[in-house]
Motif scaffolding. Sequence first.
Motif, PDB file in Angstrom:
ATOM      1  N   GLU A  94       0.968  -1.180   0.091  1.00  0.00           N
ATOM      2  CA  GLU A  94       0.034  -0.072   0.155  1.00  0.00           C
ATOM      3  C   GLU A  94       0.624   1.200  -0.138  1.00  0.00           C
ATOM      4  O   GLU A  94       1.865   1.094   0.728  1.00  0.00           O
ATOM      5  CB  GLU A  94      -0.945   0.031   1.400  1.00  0.00           C
ATOM      6  CG  GLU A  94      -1.852  -1.183   1.436  1.00  0.00           C
ATOM      7  CD  GLU A  94      -2.700  -0.893   2.553  1.00  0.00           C
ATOM      8  OE1 GLU A  94      -2.627   0.162   3.221  1.00  0.00           O
ATOM      9  OE2 GLU A  94      -3.606  -1.886   2.834  1.00  0.00           O
ATOM     10  N   ASP A  95       0.496   2.193  -0.787  1.00  0.00           N
ATOM     11  CA  ASP A  95       1.327   3.450  -0.632  1.00  0.00           C
ATOM     12  C   ASP A  95       0.706   4.214   0.636  1.00  0.00           C
ATOM     13  O   ASP A  95      -0.174   3.809   1.251  1.00  0.00           O
ATOM     14  CB  ASP A  95       1.034   4.243  -1.880  1.00  0.00           C
ATOM     15  CG  ASP A  95      -0.449   4.913  -2.236  1.00  0.00           C
ATOM     16  OD1 ASP A  95      -0.923   4.919  -1.187  1.00  0.00           O
ATOM     17  OD2 ASP A  95      -0.785   4.862  -3.270  1.00  0.00           O
ATOM     18  N   ASP A  96       1.296   5.364   1.217  1.00  0.00           N
ATOM     19  CA  ASP A  96       0.920   5.952   2.228  1.00  0.00           C
ATOM     20  C   ASP A  96      -0.374   6.621   2.260  1.00  0.00           C
ATOM     21  O   ASP A  96      -1.035   6.563   3.433  1.00  0.00           O
ATOM     22  CB  ASP A  96       1.944   7.001   2.565  1.00  0.00           C
ATOM     23  CG  ASP A  96       3.354   6.539   3.063  1.00  0.00           C
ATOM     24  OD1 ASP A  96       3.294   5.378   3.453  1.00  0.00           O
ATOM     25  OD2 ASP A  96       4.267   7.381   3.027  1.00  0.00           O
ATOM     26  N   CYS A  97      -0.789   7.009   1.227  1.00  0.00           N
ATOM     27  CA  CYS A  97      -2.135   7.585   1.051  1.00  0.00           C
ATOM     28  C   CYS A  97      -3.359   6.451   1.386  1.00  0.00           C
ATOM     29  O   CYS A  97      -4.123   6.750   2.138  1.00  0.00           O
ATOM     30  CB  CYS A  97      -2.323   8.360  -0.181  1.00  0.00           C
ATOM     31  SG  CYS A  97      -3.831   9.104  -0.387  1.00  0.00           S
ATOM     32  N   MET A  99      -2.651   3.642   2.752  1.00  0.00           N
ATOM     33  CA  MET A  99      -2.519   3.280   4.243  1.00  0.00           C
ATOM     34  C   MET A  99      -3.215   4.176   5.120  1.00  0.00           C
ATOM     35  O   MET A  99      -3.870   3.394   6.092  1.00  0.00           O
ATOM     36  CB  MET A  99      -1.234   2.866   4.366  1.00  0.00           C
ATOM     37  CG  MET A  99      -0.559   2.107   5.418  1.00  0.00           C
ATOM     38  SD  MET A  99       1.035   2.114   5.952  1.00  0.00           S
ATOM     39  CE  MET A  99       1.798   1.302   4.296  1.00  0.00           C
ATOM     40  N   GLU A 100      -3.192   5.340   4.870  1.00  0.00           N
ATOM     41  CA  GLU A 100      -3.791   6.328   5.795  1.00  0.00           C
ATOM     42  C   GLU A 100      -5.206   5.943   5.854  1.00  0.00           C
ATOM     43  O   GLU A 100      -6.208   6.016   6.761  1.00  0.00           O
ATOM     44  CB  GLU A 100      -3.234   7.780   5.613  1.00  0.00           C
ATOM     45  CG  GLU A 100      -3.877   8.671   6.588  1.00  0.00           C
ATOM     46  CD  GLU A 100      -3.584  10.121   6.375  1.00  0.00           C
ATOM     47  OE1 GLU A 100      -2.440  10.091   5.698  1.00  0.00           O
ATOM     48  OE2 GLU A 100      -3.967  10.964   7.092  1.00  0.00           O
ATOM     49  N   SER A 103      -6.082   2.547   7.310  1.00  0.00           N
ATOM     50  CA  SER A 103      -5.967   2.750   8.768  1.00  0.00           C
ATOM     51  C   SER A 103      -7.195   3.309   9.379  1.00  0.00           C
ATOM     52  O   SER A 103      -7.857   2.781  10.412  1.00  0.00           O
ATOM     53  CB  SER A 103      -4.647   3.507   9.115  1.00  0.00           C
ATOM     54  OG  SER A 103      -4.636   3.893  10.344  1.00  0.00           O
ATOM     55  N   ARG A 169       0.157   3.370  16.103  1.00  0.00           N
ATOM     56  CA  ARG A 169       1.008   4.432  15.682  1.00  0.00           C
ATOM     57  C   ARG A 169      -0.024   5.731  15.841  1.00  0.00           C
ATOM     58  O   ARG A 169       0.371   6.666  16.094  1.00  0.00           O
ATOM     59  CB  ARG A 169       1.273   4.322  14.017  1.00  0.00           C
ATOM     60  CG  ARG A 169       1.780   5.583  13.446  1.00  0.00           C
ATOM     61  CD  ARG A 169       3.108   5.799  13.953  1.00  0.00           C
ATOM     62  NE  ARG A 169       4.032   6.743  13.050  1.00  0.00           N
ATOM     63  CZ  ARG A 169       4.971   7.772  13.612  1.00  0.00           C
ATOM     64  NH1 ARG A 169       5.527   7.510  14.873  1.00  0.00           N
ATOM     65  NH2 ARG A 169       5.393   8.348  12.691  1.00  0.00           N
ATOM     66  N   GLN A 175      -0.297  10.081  14.553  1.00  0.00           N
ATOM     67  CA  GLN A 175       0.075  10.214  12.932  1.00  0.00           C
ATOM     68  C   GLN A 175      -0.206   8.858  12.268  1.00  0.00           C
ATOM     69  O   GLN A 175      -0.232   7.656  13.055  1.00  0.00           O
ATOM     70  CB  GLN A 175       1.835  10.080  12.801  1.00  0.00           C
ATOM     71  CG  GLN A 175       2.231  11.459  13.322  1.00  0.00           C
ATOM     72  CD  GLN A 175       3.743  11.528  13.374  1.00  0.00           C
ATOM     73  OE1 GLN A 175       4.277  10.906  12.240  1.00  0.00           O
ATOM     74  NE2 GLN A 175       4.337  12.160  14.256  1.00  0.00           N
ATOM     75  N   PRO A 177      -0.203   5.602  10.118  1.00  0.00           N
ATOM     76  CA  PRO A 177       1.181   4.690   9.945  1.00  0.00           C
ATOM     77  C   PRO A 177       1.698   4.837   8.504  1.00  0.00           C
ATOM     78  O   PRO A 177       0.736   5.098   7.743  1.00  0.00           O
ATOM     79  CB  PRO A 177       0.822   3.121  10.260  1.00  0.00           C
ATOM     80  CG  PRO A 177      -0.704   3.330  10.136  1.00  0.00           C
ATOM     81  CD  PRO A 177      -1.191   4.845  10.447  1.00  0.00           C
ATOM     82  N   THR A 178       2.908   5.094   8.303  1.00  0.00           N
ATOM     83  CA  THR A 178       3.387   5.340   6.875  1.00  0.00           C
ATOM     84  C   THR A 178       4.258   3.939   6.551  1.00  0.00           C
ATOM     85  O   THR A 178       4.786   3.355   7.685  1.00  0.00           O
ATOM     86  CB  THR A 178       4.341   6.682   6.843  1.00  0.00           C
ATOM     87  OG1 THR A 178       5.402   6.270   7.840  1.00  0.00           O
ATOM     88  CG2 THR A 178       3.364   7.436   7.136  1.00  0.00           C
ATOM     89  N   ARG A 179       4.776   3.870   5.452  1.00  0.00           N
ATOM     90  CA  ARG A 179       5.803   2.814   5.181  1.00  0.00           C
ATOM     91  C   ARG A 179       6.878   2.897   5.771  1.00  0.00           C
ATOM     92  O   ARG A 179       7.564   2.064   6.293  1.00  0.00           O
ATOM     93  CB  ARG A 179       6.181   2.942   3.624  1.00  0.00           C
ATOM     94  CG  ARG A 179       5.189   2.126   2.697  1.00  0.00           C
ATOM     95  CD  ARG A 179       5.845   2.104   1.497  1.00  0.00           C
ATOM     96  NE  ARG A 179       4.897   2.024   0.305  1.00  0.00           N
ATOM     97  CZ  ARG A 179       5.339   2.127  -1.016  1.00  0.00           C
ATOM     98  NH1 ARG A 179       6.520   2.159  -1.235  1.00  0.00           N
ATOM     99  NH2 ARG A 179       4.297   2.056  -2.004  1.00  0.00           N
TER     100      ARG A 179
END
Lengths: 199, 199
Positions: A94-97, A99-100, A103, A169, A175, A177-179
């Motif tokens: 997953e990319d950060d976006c 994932m956010e 999440s 996280r 915040q 979670p990010t990669r």
Amino acid sequence: MAEGATQRRSRITPEREAELYEAVLDLLREVGYDALTMDAVAARTKSSKATLYRQWGGKADLVVKALRHGKPGRLDEIDTGSLRGDLHALVALEDDCTMERNSALMRGVAMAMHHNEDLRQAFREQVIDPEMGGFRQVMRRAVDRGEIREDCPALEFTLHMMVGGFATRALLDDQPPTRAFLISYIDAVVLPALGVSPH
Amino acid sequence: MAEGATQRRSRITPEREAELYEAVLDLLREVGYDALTMDAVAARTKSSKATLYRQWGGKADLVVKALRHGKPGRLDEIDTGSLRGDLHALVALEDDCTMERNSALMRGVAMAMHHNEDLRQAFREQVIDPEMGGFRQVMRRAVDRGEIREDCPALEFTLHMMVGGFATRALLDDQPPTRAFLISYIDAVVLPALGVSPH
């Protein structure tokens, strides 16, 4: 299983199914699990409630299938040749976006599970159990390669460690979670606990 | 701080305060954060809403203070002479029954934090930050004793590991966290990740 899939296809195309799942996830983000109704799904997707119930049985099943559908890639297709490579590849699904977004969605659903036994059961059967199966394969291969000792006590907690890092996280650091966070966490916590060098 | 405490005592006795907090936790278990109203707290505790608002400012502050009040013992009073001893002592602060009750309560509150910024902020300031402070002391002593290397990468994730084990037990295993589970988890995951022998 194959027969069920054929029966489903006779009623609804995969494209239509994907469209429905996207609409369910959108609704879930907008109103949350408890306020989501089959009426709203029917209205949003221009389907009949009868079709929804015939296809999915109920709200818990529909939501869990939508969540599973939204998960990118599959853990059990990852096989990089090292445990570190496999766990990093898992995070990179997953990319950060995404994932956010996921999440936030998962936190909402995890909390709804708290007081919805049918959701909890559907989630366990259709998401957690298969994920645990995928995890066991990843871990099995690491043991077979000699990376992890067969009797390593952390083996049975691998999923607790991974999910714990992801879930805490937002709570502890405010915040998403990010990669980058998850890769640091894997290298600092998960691999050392399993006795695997992170280098 | 001391002056504030004096002012509080002039309005309400510690016994009365404890009684109020208990009532808030009971209501929280019964109806959850979102449905809990200051009216209900006032009715249940036979206080005036004016008193509640004067004393606590609002629902988020009242609930978080009640949660903090309900926590047995204090992390920063633990100092057994070893990291393993300290972490096991931390787990032993609650018996399994209390832990199960508190785990359910905390999951409900964590869910509410998801969409209540004021609750999230109050919880962070009054529970997470002090707990992190307590944790840092425990970890600092372990580093000073030479148990943990100063540059151990897992140090910054200690609370993620601990909270993660606690929070994922119910989700992944459909069982409440127990002392026995947490002690196994500490010995299998937390100590090895920190490079500390669990024996």
